[in-house]
Design an enzyme around this catalytic site. Structure first.
Site, PDB file in Angstrom:
ATOM      1  N   HIS A 117       0.806  -1.217   0.000  1.00 19.24           N
ATOM      2  CA  HIS A 117       0.000   0.000   0.000  1.00 19.24           C
ATOM      3  C   HIS A 117       0.841   1.269   0.000  1.00 19.24           C
ATOM      4  CE1 HIS A 117      -3.486  -2.313   0.111  1.00 19.24           C
ATOM      5  NE2 HIS A 117      -3.859  -2.224   1.378  1.00 19.24           N
TER       6      HIS A 117
ATOM      7  N   ASP B 221      -0.267  -7.562   1.966  1.00 21.68           N
ATOM      8  CA  ASP B 221       0.288  -6.208   1.922  1.00 21.68           C
ATOM      9  C   ASP B 221       1.814  -6.242   1.975  1.00 21.68           C
ATOM     10  OD1 ASP B 221       0.399  -3.471   1.817  1.00 21.68           O
ATOM     11  OD2 ASP B 221      -0.196  -3.135   3.898  1.00 21.68           O
TER      12      ASP B 221
ATOM     13  N   SER C 178       4.677   2.121   8.022  1.00 21.61           N
ATOM     14  CA  SER C 178       4.241   0.960   7.255  1.00 21.61           C
ATOM     15  C   SER C 178       5.406   0.409   6.452  1.00 21.61           C
ATOM     16  CB  SER C 178       3.116   1.364   6.297  1.00 21.61           C
ATOM     17  OG  SER C 178       2.014   1.860   6.998  1.00 21.61           O
ATOM     18  N   GLY C 179       5.454  -0.906   6.329  1.00 18.87           N
ATOM     19  CA  GLY C 179       6.527  -1.543   5.583  1.00 18.87           C
ATOM     20  C   GLY C 179       7.731  -1.919   6.421  1.00 18.87           C
TER      21      GLY C 179
END
Length: 262
Positions: free
Chosen positions: A70, A118, A212-213
């Protein structure tokens, strides 16, 4: 993310965070986390678009960085790069180097409307130069759940307060793993957590934009990746969700093998 990362010695005081509950929180941030010791997590990567940090990531092979799908879903023609060897995003550091990205490979099952699958692999234009401040992070290949209550480390450069203030230096915190059955209770995520995901508690402390990630590191091994699904951060009824890497061994290996052969 011996213990080259040095996070195992961190005291429980890092858990004393204040995370305000907002009605509409952005994706992926650590709210008021503690600054990590300089270069103590040498696997951490800053995924950048047009020179600006958008997400975290981590080095899993000399030419490959793992992140979340994302993170780049809203990027049109922006230039994607990866910064390695950084503690401060802005200050000069001998170990810092910005790499161009040769290939952007989101998991084929990822969709904008869900947090399923994701994951994102970024192939660097050249092999990373390894050293004390740039190291690979081992990732979990054995498909089994982490025991509930296990303290795991998360780190990132995401915003650190409800006002949107962004840190220049890497932040981190420790979070206890929450078992999937509890995470799937109706009062929590109501059955949406699949076997390919895991949860960590989010009572006043949480990953929540810009983190995120990044990896969820348990015992010096990456077990999960911070998902970038939108939710209320720091709400104990909405635990943090992480994509379990061990569920994607064949896809990860396949993408990297294909890249090496190209």
């Amino acid at each position: 993310m011996g213990d080259p990362e040095g996070w195992a010695a961190v005291t429980p005081e890092v858990l004393t965070l204040t995370c305000l509950l907002l009605a509409a929180q952005p994706r992926g941030r650590i709210l008021r986390g503690q600054e990590a010791p300089s270069h103590s997590r040498p696997y951490m990567a800053s995924v950048q678009v047009n020179g600006k940090h958008v997400c975290g990531g981590f080095l899993i092979a000399e030419q490959w960085v793992m992140s979340a799908a994302h993170c780049l879903e809203d990027v049109a023609d922006g230039k994607v790069q990866v910064l390695l060897g950084a503690h401060s995003l802005s200050q000069p550091e001998p170990s810092k180097r910005l790499y161009d990205v040769l290939r952007v490979v989101p998991h084929p099952g990822s969709r904008t409307e869900t947090i399923d699958h994701d994951l994102l692999l970024l192939q660097l234009s050249e092999k990373a130069v390894l050293g004390p401040a740039v190291q690979l992070l081992p990732w979990q290949r054995e498909d089994r759940d982490v025991a509930a209550g296990t303290l795991c480390d998360v780190a990132g450069w995401g915003v650190v307060s409800h006002t949107g203030r962004k840190p220049d230096r890497l932040q981190h915190l420790l979070l206890p793993v929450l078992d999937r059955a509890t995470c799937n209770l109706r009062t929590y995520h109501d059955g949406t957590i699949t076997e390919r995901m895991m949860c960590a508690e989010s009572n006043r402390r949480d990953t929540c934009k810009g983190d995120s990630g990044g990896p969820l590191v348990c015992g010096s091994v990456a077990e999960g990746v911070v998902t970038s699904g939108s939710r209320i951060c720091g709400n104990h009824k909405k635990p943090g969700i992480y994509t379990r890497l061990a569920s994607y061994v064949s896809w990860i290996d396949g993408v990297m093998a294909e890249g090496a052969a190209a």
